[in-house]
Design a protein around this motif. Structure first.
Motif, short mmCIF file in Angstrom:
data_model
loop_
_atom_site.label_atom_id
_atom_site.label_comp_id
_atom_site.label_asym_id
_atom_site.label_seq_id
_atom_site.Cartn_x
_atom_site.Cartn_y
_atom_site.Cartn_z
N HIS A 196 24.54 -40.30 72.66
CA HIS A 196 24.06 -40.65 73.98
C HIS A 196 23.06 -39.61 74.47
CE1 HIS A 196 27.92 -38.42 74.35
NE2 HIS A 196 27.23 -37.69 75.19
N GLY A 240 21.56 -38.02 78.14
CA GLY A 240 21.77 -37.91 79.58
C GLY A 240 20.55 -37.30 80.25
N GLU A 273 23.95 -35.01 87.83
CA GLU A 273 23.68 -36.11 86.91
C GLU A 273 22.68 -37.09 87.51
OE1 GLU A 273 26.47 -35.51 88.47
OE2 GLU A 273 27.21 -37.34 89.43
N TYR A 324 22.35 -42.02 82.21
CA TYR A 324 22.94 -41.92 80.87
C TYR A 324 22.60 -43.18 80.10
CZ TYR A 324 27.00 -42.95 77.81
OH TYR A 324 27.83 -43.33 76.79
N TRP A 373 30.55 -39.52 81.70
CA TRP A 373 29.21 -39.40 81.14
C TRP A 373 28.45 -38.26 81.77
CZ3 TRP A 373 24.86 -39.67 84.18
CH2 TRP A 373 24.98 -40.28 85.42
#
Length: 127
Positions: free
Chosen positions: A32, A34, A46, A49, A108
């Motif tokens: 993944h 981010g 954040e 994602y 995430w």
């Protein structure tokens, strides 16, 4: 391993930018990508994602509906399309790559789920 972001710059309120993230030097697949950001004087937070296996995406509430994460499989480039930008989007934006699936007891946006980070690209939204 190198993680390199590009595409940052100065934009007016309501404008758009598209950030790109390129990863090189990895001899194995990653799980993944981010996107995170750090505003002046703030903590890293954040943004978005994307899971490589199926392009599943997640977004922070602050950017939901305005930002879109995507991936070009042919060029192995991950993008963050940022629309309707606001002054509070001003930050250094970082791309990070995770080599393993998100753990069942994690999220995430946990920094621990990412193994390599870029140096960031500055986004400035002027009012």
């Amino acid at each position: 391993v190198q993680v390199v972001e590009s595409g940052g710059g100065l934009v007016q309120v309501g404008g758009s930018l598209r950030l790109a993230c390129v990863i090189s030097g990895l001899d194995w697949d990653y799980w993944h990508i981010g996107w995170f950001r750090r505003a002046p004087g703030g903590d890293r937070e954040e943004v978005a994602y994307i899971r490589i296996s199926d392009d599943t995406t997640q977004y922070a509430d602050s950017v939901k509906g305005r930002f879109t994460a995507s991936r070009d499989k042919t060029t192995e480039t991950t993008y963050l399309q940022m629309d309707r930008l606001k002054p509070e989007d001003t930050a250094v934006y970082y791309c990070a790559v995770g080599l393993h699936p998100i753990r069942a007891d994690s999220t995430w946006y946990s920094l621990a789920e990412y193994d390599y980070w870029g140096r960031g690209t500055q986004v400035t939204v002027s009012s």
